[in-house]
Design a protein around this motif. Structure first.
Motif, PDB file in Angstrom:
ATOM      1  N   ARG A 254       0.835  -1.203   0.000  1.00 54.53           N
ATOM      2  CA  ARG A 254       0.000   0.000   0.000  1.00 54.53           C
ATOM      3  C   ARG A 254       0.872   1.257   0.000  1.00 54.53           C
ATOM      4  O   ARG A 254       0.551   2.250  -0.667  1.00 54.53           O
ATOM      5  CB  ARG A 254      -0.927   0.010   1.219  1.00 54.53           C
ATOM      6  CG  ARG A 254      -2.021  -1.025   1.190  1.00 54.53           C
ATOM      7  CD  ARG A 254      -3.043  -0.776   2.288  1.00 54.53           C
ATOM      8  NE  ARG A 254      -3.723   0.480   2.104  1.00 54.53           N
ATOM      9  CZ  ARG A 254      -4.792   0.665   1.337  1.00 54.53           C
ATOM     10  NH1 ARG A 254      -5.302  -0.336   0.664  1.00 54.53           N
ATOM     11  NH2 ARG A 254      -5.349   1.867   1.248  1.00 54.53           N
ATOM     12  N   ARG A 255       1.963   1.235   0.747  1.00 61.92           N
ATOM     13  CA  ARG A 255       2.854   2.389   0.777  1.00 61.92           C
ATOM     14  C   ARG A 255       3.500   2.598  -0.593  1.00 61.92           C
ATOM     15  O   ARG A 255       3.642   3.731  -1.064  1.00 61.92           O
ATOM     16  CB  ARG A 255       3.927   2.195   1.849  1.00 61.92           C
ATOM     17  CG  ARG A 255       4.804   3.429   2.083  1.00 61.92           C
ATOM     18  CD  ARG A 255       5.778   3.185   3.218  1.00 61.92           C
ATOM     19  NE  ARG A 255       6.867   2.319   2.796  1.00 61.92           N
ATOM     20  CZ  ARG A 255       8.044   2.769   2.357  1.00 61.92           C
ATOM     21  NH1 ARG A 255       8.277   4.070   2.289  1.00 61.92           N
ATOM     22  NH2 ARG A 255       8.987   1.914   2.013  1.00 61.92           N
ATOM     23  N   ALA A 256       3.896   1.503  -1.238  1.00 63.45           N
ATOM     24  CA  ALA A 256       4.485   1.609  -2.569  1.00 63.45           C
ATOM     25  C   ALA A 256       3.500   2.230  -3.557  1.00 63.45           C
ATOM     26  O   ALA A 256       3.876   3.047  -4.405  1.00 63.45           O
ATOM     27  CB  ALA A 256       4.924   0.231  -3.055  1.00 63.45           C
ATOM     28  N   ALA A 278      10.051  10.126  -5.517  1.00 60.67           N
ATOM     29  CA  ALA A 278       8.904   9.268  -5.187  1.00 60.67           C
ATOM     30  C   ALA A 278       9.028   7.912  -5.867  1.00 60.67           C
ATOM     31  O   ALA A 278       8.836   6.863  -5.239  1.00 60.67           O
ATOM     32  CB  ALA A 278       7.600   9.961  -5.592  1.00 60.67           C
ATOM     33  N   TYR A 279       9.362   7.905  -7.153  1.00 53.96           N
ATOM     34  CA  TYR A 279       9.485   6.646  -7.880  1.00 53.96           C
ATOM     35  C   TYR A 279      10.674   5.826  -7.377  1.00 53.96           C
ATOM     36  O   TYR A 279      10.622   4.593  -7.356  1.00 53.96           O
ATOM     37  CB  TYR A 279       9.632   6.909  -9.370  1.00 53.96           C
ATOM     38  CG  TYR A 279       8.398   7.514 -10.010  1.00 53.96           C
ATOM     39  CD1 TYR A 279       7.122   7.062  -9.662  1.00 53.96           C
ATOM     40  CD2 TYR A 279       8.493   8.530 -10.959  1.00 53.96           C
ATOM     41  CE1 TYR A 279       5.986   7.606 -10.245  1.00 53.96           C
ATOM     42  CE2 TYR A 279       7.369   9.076 -11.549  1.00 53.96           C
ATOM     43  CZ  TYR A 279       6.120   8.617 -11.188  1.00 53.96           C
ATOM     44  OH  TYR A 279       4.995   9.161 -11.767  1.00 53.96           O
ATOM     45  N   ALA A 280      11.750   6.497  -6.974  1.00 50.48           N
ATOM     46  CA  ALA A 280      12.923   5.777  -6.483  1.00 50.48           C
ATOM     47  C   ALA A 280      12.604   4.997  -5.209  1.00 50.48           C
ATOM     48  O   ALA A 280      13.202   3.943  -4.958  1.00 50.48           O
ATOM     49  CB  ALA A 280      14.069   6.759  -6.229  1.00 50.48           C
ATOM     50  N   HIS A 281      11.678   5.489  -4.409  1.00 50.04           N
ATOM     51  CA  HIS A 281      11.326   4.823  -3.153  1.00 50.04           C
ATOM     52  C   HIS A 281      10.168   3.847  -3.309  1.00 50.04           C
ATOM     53  O   HIS A 281       9.803   3.165  -2.351  1.00 50.04           O
ATOM     54  CB  HIS A 281      10.950   5.864  -2.084  1.00 50.04           C
ATOM     55  CG  HIS A 281      12.126   6.595  -1.517  1.00 50.04           C
ATOM     56  ND1 HIS A 281      12.552   7.814  -2.002  1.00 50.04           N
ATOM     57  CD2 HIS A 281      12.985   6.275  -0.521  1.00 50.04           C
ATOM     58  CE1 HIS A 281      13.607   8.218  -1.319  1.00 50.04           C
ATOM     59  NE2 HIS A 281      13.890   7.309  -0.412  1.00 50.04           N
ATOM     60  N   SER A 282       9.554   3.778  -4.480  1.00 43.21           N
ATOM     61  CA  SER A 282       8.370   2.935  -4.676  1.00 43.21           C
ATOM     62  C   SER A 282       8.740   1.623  -5.352  1.00 43.21           C
ATOM     63  O   SER A 282       9.491   1.597  -6.331  1.00 43.21           O
ATOM     64  CB  SER A 282       7.323   3.668  -5.526  1.00 43.21           C
ATOM     65  OG  SER A 282       6.220   2.821  -5.785  1.00 43.21           O
ATOM     66  N   GLN A 283       8.197   0.529  -4.837  1.00 40.52           N
ATOM     67  CA  GLN A 283       8.337  -0.778  -5.459  1.00 40.52           C
ATOM     68  C   GLN A 283       7.070  -1.177  -6.212  1.00 40.52           C
ATOM     69  O   GLN A 283       6.930  -2.330  -6.614  1.00 40.52           O
ATOM     70  CB  GLN A 283       8.652  -1.826  -4.389  1.00 40.52           C
ATOM     71  CG  GLN A 283       9.941  -1.573  -3.628  1.00 40.52           C
ATOM     72  CD  GLN A 283      11.153  -1.579  -4.537  1.00 40.52           C
ATOM     73  OE1 GLN A 283      11.291  -2.459  -5.389  1.00 40.52           O
ATOM     74  NE2 GLN A 283      12.029  -0.598  -4.369  1.00 40.52           N
ATOM     75  N   ALA A 287       6.642   1.755 -11.389  1.00 36.51           N
ATOM     76  CA  ALA A 287       7.364   2.905 -10.840  1.00 36.51           C
ATOM     77  C   ALA A 287       8.736   3.055 -11.486  1.00 36.51           C
ATOM     78  O   ALA A 287       9.196   4.175 -11.753  1.00 36.51           O
ATOM     79  CB  ALA A 287       7.504   2.767  -9.328  1.00 36.51           C
ATOM     80  N   ARG A 288       9.410   1.940 -11.753  1.00 31.32           N
ATOM     81  CA  ARG A 288      10.744   2.021 -12.354  1.00 31.32           C
ATOM     82  C   ARG A 288      10.670   2.599 -13.766  1.00 31.32           C
ATOM     83  O   ARG A 288      11.501   3.430 -14.146  1.00 31.32           O
ATOM     84  CB  ARG A 288      11.383   0.633 -12.372  1.00 31.32           C
ATOM     85  CG  ARG A 288      12.796   0.627 -12.920  1.00 31.32           C
ATOM     86  CD  ARG A 288      13.508  -0.666 -12.583  1.00 31.32           C
ATOM     87  NE  ARG A 288      12.835  -1.843 -13.099  1.00 31.32           N
ATOM     88  CZ  ARG A 288      13.295  -3.094 -12.955  1.00 31.32           C
ATOM     89  NH1 ARG A 288      14.412  -3.299 -12.271  1.00 31.32           N
ATOM     90  NH2 ARG A 288      12.628  -4.124 -13.455  1.00 31.32           N
ATOM     91  N   HIS A 289       9.683   2.191 -14.532  1.00 29.24           N
ATOM     92  CA  HIS A 289       9.527   2.730 -15.881  1.00 29.24           C
ATOM     93  C   HIS A 289       9.278   4.231 -15.850  1.00 29.24           C
ATOM     94  O   HIS A 289       9.845   5.001 -16.632  1.00 29.24           O
ATOM     95  CB  HIS A 289       8.372   2.016 -16.594  1.00 29.24           C
ATOM     96  CG  HIS A 289       7.910   2.693 -17.838  1.00 29.24           C
ATOM     97  ND1 HIS A 289       6.770   3.472 -17.878  1.00 29.24           N
ATOM     98  CD2 HIS A 289       8.441   2.740 -19.079  1.00 29.24           C
ATOM     99  CE1 HIS A 289       6.619   3.946 -19.098  1.00 29.24           C
ATOM    100  NE2 HIS A 289       7.612   3.524 -19.842  1.00 29.24           N
ATOM    101  N   ARG A 290       8.441   4.662 -14.934  1.00 24.17           N
ATOM    102  CA  ARG A 290       8.148   6.097 -14.841  1.00 24.17           C
ATOM    103  C   ARG A 290       9.376   6.868 -14.354  1.00 24.17           C
ATOM    104  O   ARG A 290       9.583   8.019 -14.735  1.00 24.17           O
ATOM    105  CB  ARG A 290       6.953   6.334 -13.925  1.00 24.17           C
ATOM    106  CG  ARG A 290       5.672   5.681 -14.407  1.00 24.17           C
ATOM    107  CD  ARG A 290       4.456   6.233 -13.692  1.00 24.17           C
ATOM    108  NE  ARG A 290       4.130   7.546 -14.182  1.00 24.17           N
ATOM    109  CZ  ARG A 290       3.186   7.818 -15.088  1.00 24.17           C
ATOM    110  NH1 ARG A 290       2.519   6.819 -15.642  1.00 24.17           N
ATOM    111  NH2 ARG A 290       2.931   9.056 -15.454  1.00 24.17           N
TER     112      ARG A 290
END
Length: 578
Positions: A254-256, A278-283, A287-290
């Motif tokens: 949920r946090r991701a 934000a994307y760097a901290h999201s799994q 997120a990696r593509h963005r």
């Protein structure tokens, strides 16, 4: 003459609320804190009319209510029912209202009359809309005050449900459902038979939250998401979301997702550095593509290419691999600076396969009320070769029926209340792995022919029950029989194996139409057809399904339809294929 007792079902909402409290006391005794325990104890000691009134108000949009507008036959006199709640402080008749809150509990006519003497000479209160009147009055009424001060001549009571009661009931609802998008009305819908849920046998330890900190953590994430939706400042939201880590994998997902939404909001505001963080901290998937795209926006082409090559070495999904295949040539060109060695050419992912040429078909224009899919279905359909417009419904439903025992297996962390349409971990990366033996047992029936009888039996016995894959509204018995007759078991296995790779992501993108030839002299046959009208293009998820079908020999194709006589268009010359 005595008063006739009302039937028990008139208090259905109260009975359901009490059922939920009993459920929580049984399963969450170690998680319920002193405030929740005190609330439950006091609630159970209230007179039944007071209990019913509180539940009614908690379920309605509040927190302000006019006593004169509350009328419930099963409760009786509202003032009498409210008295114990006022004594406990659960209802407050003296809490201050803002001007906007006052407007919310009154009609336009009422507030126009109330403020008629204070309107400007430019317009009377009644000539303005309610919103315009509120806007005009707000600069002159900035202080909240009790209702009696707003309306001294009124004899009506206006109550506010205490904030701590609202918060407590929200917390209890969260603990029961494991989310805040379901409400107490789920009981009613189930009792009426509008929603039917699979009965999953789970023990008292099967619950959404394992400790009190989990509940607190969920509420923190929910508050951050609400603040984001309300337009709060993004930098402090990001800082809070980065810090809000949890050892609970479900809450971390949920946090991701929250971090992903924060990144998207930052992108929309062209705040590239904050979006990158934000994307760097999201799994969260995607997120990696963005993040790669944000690197491009920031002119950090070398970073974008390095991250893309890293992702290509181990793509998180077919979707990411597909996007990387499109991005890499552009990234390589941008990263090749004068005087430096050219970036190494990346090998396209295996999923980047070509598709067979589409069928081109010209049909009479059916009018704006008929979609291109229905027009093509009508053109092809015959009794000997029926055509159904099923889109994602057929293959998903066959999978859902055959694998029903695996999908609804009572594994820890999957089911924790009676109103779940799907296991809570359906989107988790290890969903299929945790149930690998159960899914293998289901798919084994494709080898020995038992699958047809199992699917038919579950179509009858489970009919109407909520499922993440079964589309009851689109699945008829004739369609089911045609599918079982014409689609080989080996083909079903291939479809189902791809669904198991990503049970949520791969539910969509399947072709629109399914054609059957059930009476062919040599063999029964079928074909899936994706339909595209003038100017319409294949979506990425559709391309991935078509590529999979093409690579595995599954009959799937694309049909581009043109109109022979569409209004405002010259007649088109083309094939009238079959």
């Amino acid at each position: 003459m005595g008063t006739t007792a009302l039937p028990p079902h008139r208090l259905y909402y109260l009975h359901n609320f009490v059922r939920a409290l009993d459920w929580l006391r049984t399963r969450y005794a170690d998680v319920l804190g002193a405030p929740e325990q005190d609330f439950i104890a006091r609630f159970t000691q209230l007179p039944e009319p007071a209990q019913a009134l509180l539940v009614r108000l908690v379920m309605r949009r509040g927190p302000w209510f006019r006593a004169g507008k509350l009328a419930y036959e099963e409760i009786g006199d509202i003032d009498t029912a409210a008295a114990p709640l006022l004594a406990l402080g659960w209802l407050d008749a003296t809490a201050p209202l803002t001007l906007a809150e006052l407007f919310a509990v009154h009609t336009h006519r009422e507030v126009a009359t109330l403020f008629a003497a204070t309107c400007t000479h430019q317009a009377t209160a009644k000539s303005q809309t309610k919103a315009a009147l509120l806007q005009a009055l707000q600069p002159h009424h900035t202080t909240a005050q009790p209702y009696r001060q707003w309306h001294p001549t009124s004899t009506e009571a206006v109550w506010r449900v205490a904030q701590e009661v609202t918060a407590l009931c929200t917390r209890l609802r969260l603990m029961f459902f494991g989310n805040l998008h379901q409400s107490w009305s789920e009981f009613v819908l189930a009792d009426l038979g509008l929603f039917q849920y699979e009965v999953v046998p789970f023990d008292a330890q099967s619950r959404a939250f394992q400790c009190r900190a989990d509940v607190d953590h969920y509420l923190v994430l929910h508050a951050l998401r609400q603040a984001l939706d309300d337009g709060a400042e993004r930098p402090p939201l990001l800082a809070a979301a980065v810090q809000a880590t949890s050892p609970n994998p479900w809450l971390e997902r949920r946090r991701a997702k929250l971090l992903m939404r924060l990144g998207e909001a930052c992108e929309k505001a062209a705040d590239w550095p904050l979006a990158e963080q934000a994307y760097a901290h999201s799994q969260h998937p995607g997120a990696r593509h963005r993040r790669i795209r944000v690197h491009e926006r920031m002119g950090r082409h070398a970073d974008a290419l390095a991250l893309a090559l890293l992702a290509l070495a181990a793509p998180e999904s077919e979707e990411e691999a597909q996007r990387l295949a499109r991005m890499l040539p552009r990234l390589q060109r941008a990263a090749a600076q004068p005087g430096s060695a050219a970036a190494p050419a990346a090998k396209p992912p295996r999923s980047a396969r070509t598709l067979p040429p589409p069928l081109e078909l010209a049909l009479p224009y059916p009018g704006p009320a008929t979609s291109v899919e229905w027009a093509l279905r009508a053109h092809w359909h015959t009794d000997e070769a029926p055509v159904y417009y099923t889109e994602n419904a057929l293959i998903n439903s066959l999978f859902g029926l055959l694998c029903w025992p695996a999908i609804f297996a009572p594994l820890p962390g999957a089911f924790f209340h009676p109103f779940q349409a799907a296991p809570a971990d359906l989107s988790a990366p290890d969903f299929a792995e945790r149930r690998s033996a159960l899914f293998a047992e289901c798919l084994q029936t494709l080898n020995d022919g038992r699958y047809r009888a199992l699917i038919r039996e579950r179509f009858a016995s489970k009919h109407g029950r909520q499922s993440p894959h079964v589309f009851w509204g689109a699945l008829s018995e004739p369609l089911l029989e045609l599918a079982l007759h014409c689609i080989p078991a080996a083909h079903l296995r291939l479809f189902f194996e791809r669904l198991l790779q990503a049970p949520v992501a791969h539910r969509s993108g399947l072709p629109d139409l399914v054609r059957f030839w059930p009476t062919r002299p040599v063999e029964q046959r079928y074909e899936l057809v994706e339909v595209k009208g003038p100017g319409d293009k294949l979506q990425d998820n559709q391309i991935r399904w078509l590529q999979y079908c093409h690579a595995h020999g599954l009959p799937a194709s694309v049909c581009h339809v043109r109109w022979l006589d569409a209004p405002g268009m010259e007649p088109l010359m083309g094939a009238t294929g079959t």
